[in-house]
Design a protein around this motif. Sequence first.
Motif, PDB file in Angstrom:
ATOM      1  N   SER A  39      -0.126  13.576  32.862  1.00  0.00           N
ATOM      2  CA  SER A  39      -0.051  14.509  33.976  1.00  0.00           C
ATOM      3  C   SER A  39       0.582  15.832  33.536  1.00  0.00           C
ATOM      4  O   SER A  39       0.098  16.914  33.871  1.00  0.00           O
ATOM      5  CB  SER A  39       0.746  13.889  35.123  1.00  0.00           C
ATOM      6  OG  SER A  39       0.832  14.775  36.198  1.00  0.00           O
ATOM      7  N   GLY A  42      -1.891  17.654  31.331  1.00  0.00           N
ATOM      8  CA  GLY A  42      -2.954  18.225  32.155  1.00  0.00           C
ATOM      9  C   GLY A  42      -2.512  19.502  32.848  1.00  0.00           C
ATOM     10  O   GLY A  42      -3.243  20.499  32.848  1.00  0.00           O
ATOM     11  N   THR A  48      -6.652  22.859  37.305  1.00  0.00           N
ATOM     12  CA  THR A  48      -7.701  21.870  37.549  1.00  0.00           C
ATOM     13  C   THR A  48      -7.399  20.573  36.812  1.00  0.00           C
ATOM     14  O   THR A  48      -7.491  19.480  37.389  1.00  0.00           O
ATOM     15  CB  THR A  48      -9.076  22.416  37.101  1.00  0.00           C
ATOM     16  OG1 THR A  48      -9.338  23.627  37.815  1.00  0.00           O
ATOM     17  CG2 THR A  48     -10.177  21.413  37.359  1.00  0.00           C
ATOM     18  N   ASN A  49      -7.036  20.678  35.544  1.00  0.00           N
ATOM     19  CA  ASN A  49      -6.671  19.484  34.777  1.00  0.00           C
ATOM     20  C   ASN A  49      -5.421  18.830  35.343  1.00  0.00           C
ATOM     21  O   ASN A  49      -5.291  17.608  35.342  1.00  0.00           O
ATOM     22  CB  ASN A  49      -6.459  19.813  33.306  1.00  0.00           C
ATOM     23  CG  ASN A  49      -7.755  20.064  32.572  1.00  0.00           C
ATOM     24  OD1 ASN A  49      -8.796  19.539  32.934  1.00  0.00           O
ATOM     25  ND2 ASN A  49      -7.691  20.885  31.544  1.00  0.00           N
ATOM     26  N   LYS A  51      -4.500  18.692  38.481  1.00  0.00           N
ATOM     27  CA  LYS A  51      -4.885  17.887  39.647  1.00  0.00           C
ATOM     28  C   LYS A  51      -5.610  16.621  39.221  1.00  0.00           C
ATOM     29  O   LYS A  51      -5.381  15.547  39.778  1.00  0.00           O
ATOM     30  CB  LYS A  51      -5.777  18.700  40.577  1.00  0.00           C
ATOM     31  CG  LYS A  51      -5.030  19.673  41.424  1.00  0.00           C
ATOM     32  CD  LYS A  51      -5.925  20.285  42.461  1.00  0.00           C
ATOM     33  CE  LYS A  51      -5.085  21.172  43.352  1.00  0.00           C
ATOM     34  NZ  LYS A  51      -5.683  21.394  44.637  1.00  0.00           N
ATOM     35  N   ALA A  52      -6.482  16.735  38.227  1.00  0.00           N
ATOM     36  CA  ALA A  52      -7.279  15.589  37.781  1.00  0.00           C
ATOM     37  C   ALA A  52      -6.424  14.508  37.123  1.00  0.00           C
ATOM     38  O   ALA A  52      -6.788  13.338  37.128  1.00  0.00           O
ATOM     39  CB  ALA A  52      -8.370  16.049  36.823  1.00  0.00           C
ATOM     40  N   THR A  53      -5.294  14.896  36.554  1.00  0.00           N
ATOM     41  CA  THR A  53      -4.465  13.941  35.811  1.00  0.00           C
ATOM     42  C   THR A  53      -3.165  13.578  36.528  1.00  0.00           C
ATOM     43  O   THR A  53      -2.349  12.853  35.964  1.00  0.00           O
ATOM     44  CB  THR A  53      -4.125  14.492  34.415  1.00  0.00           C
ATOM     45  OG1 THR A  53      -3.416  15.733  34.557  1.00  0.00           O
ATOM     46  CG2 THR A  53      -5.365  14.699  33.571  1.00  0.00           C
ATOM     47  N   GLN A  54      -2.970  14.024  37.751  1.00  0.00           N
ATOM     48  CA  GLN A  54      -1.687  13.805  38.432  1.00  0.00           C
ATOM     49  C   GLN A  54      -1.345  12.336  38.630  1.00  0.00           C
ATOM     50  O   GLN A  54      -0.177  11.973  38.696  1.00  0.00           O
ATOM     51  CB  GLN A  54      -1.619  14.564  39.742  1.00  0.00           C
ATOM     52  CG  GLN A  54      -2.586  14.122  40.796  1.00  0.00           C
ATOM     53  CD  GLN A  54      -2.544  15.054  41.995  1.00  0.00           C
ATOM     54  OE1 GLN A  54      -1.752  15.983  42.060  1.00  0.00           O
ATOM     55  NE2 GLN A  54      -3.411  14.797  42.958  1.00  0.00           N
ATOM     56  N   TRP A  56      -1.850   9.996  36.421  1.00  0.00           N
ATOM     57  CA  TRP A  56      -1.742   9.362  35.103  1.00  0.00           C
ATOM     58  C   TRP A  56      -0.351   9.479  34.500  1.00  0.00           C
ATOM     59  O   TRP A  56      -0.191   9.532  33.287  1.00  0.00           O
ATOM     60  CB  TRP A  56      -2.765   9.948  34.157  1.00  0.00           C
ATOM     61  CG  TRP A  56      -4.184   9.690  34.556  1.00  0.00           C
ATOM     62  CD1 TRP A  56      -4.621   8.911  35.584  1.00  0.00           C
ATOM     63  CD2 TRP A  56      -5.346  10.208  33.934  1.00  0.00           C
ATOM     64  NE1 TRP A  56      -5.985   8.918  35.637  1.00  0.00           N
ATOM     65  CE2 TRP A  56      -6.455   9.710  34.635  1.00  0.00           C
ATOM     66  CE3 TRP A  56      -5.555  11.060  32.859  1.00  0.00           C
ATOM     67  CZ2 TRP A  56      -7.756  10.026  34.276  1.00  0.00           C
ATOM     68  CZ3 TRP A  56      -6.853  11.379  32.511  1.00  0.00           C
ATOM     69  CH2 TRP A  56      -7.935  10.858  33.214  1.00  0.00           C
TER      70      TRP A  56
END
Length: 72
Positions: A39, A42, A48-49, A51-54, A56
């Motif tokens: 996270s 990202g 964008t990354n 948000k996509a990895t939050q 993890w």
Amino acid sequence: MLVLSARLGEPLRSTFRPEAMRALLAEHGFEVARDEDLSTIGRALSPTNGKATQAWKQMSVVTAVRAPAGAR
């Protein structure tokens, strides 16, 4: 490198806790330079990354360097 990674069975994964990974690396002459969750990585790359990895946060990437000879 890609062929070597495929032969090793990439992706390489483990279930070590941070303390256990540090101990294992130290046992083999390495010290941890960075230990960041996905996270954090990202978010550093882009919003964008981030948000996509939050979700993890339980997964991390450890970067280690060879410890100086006197520290082993």
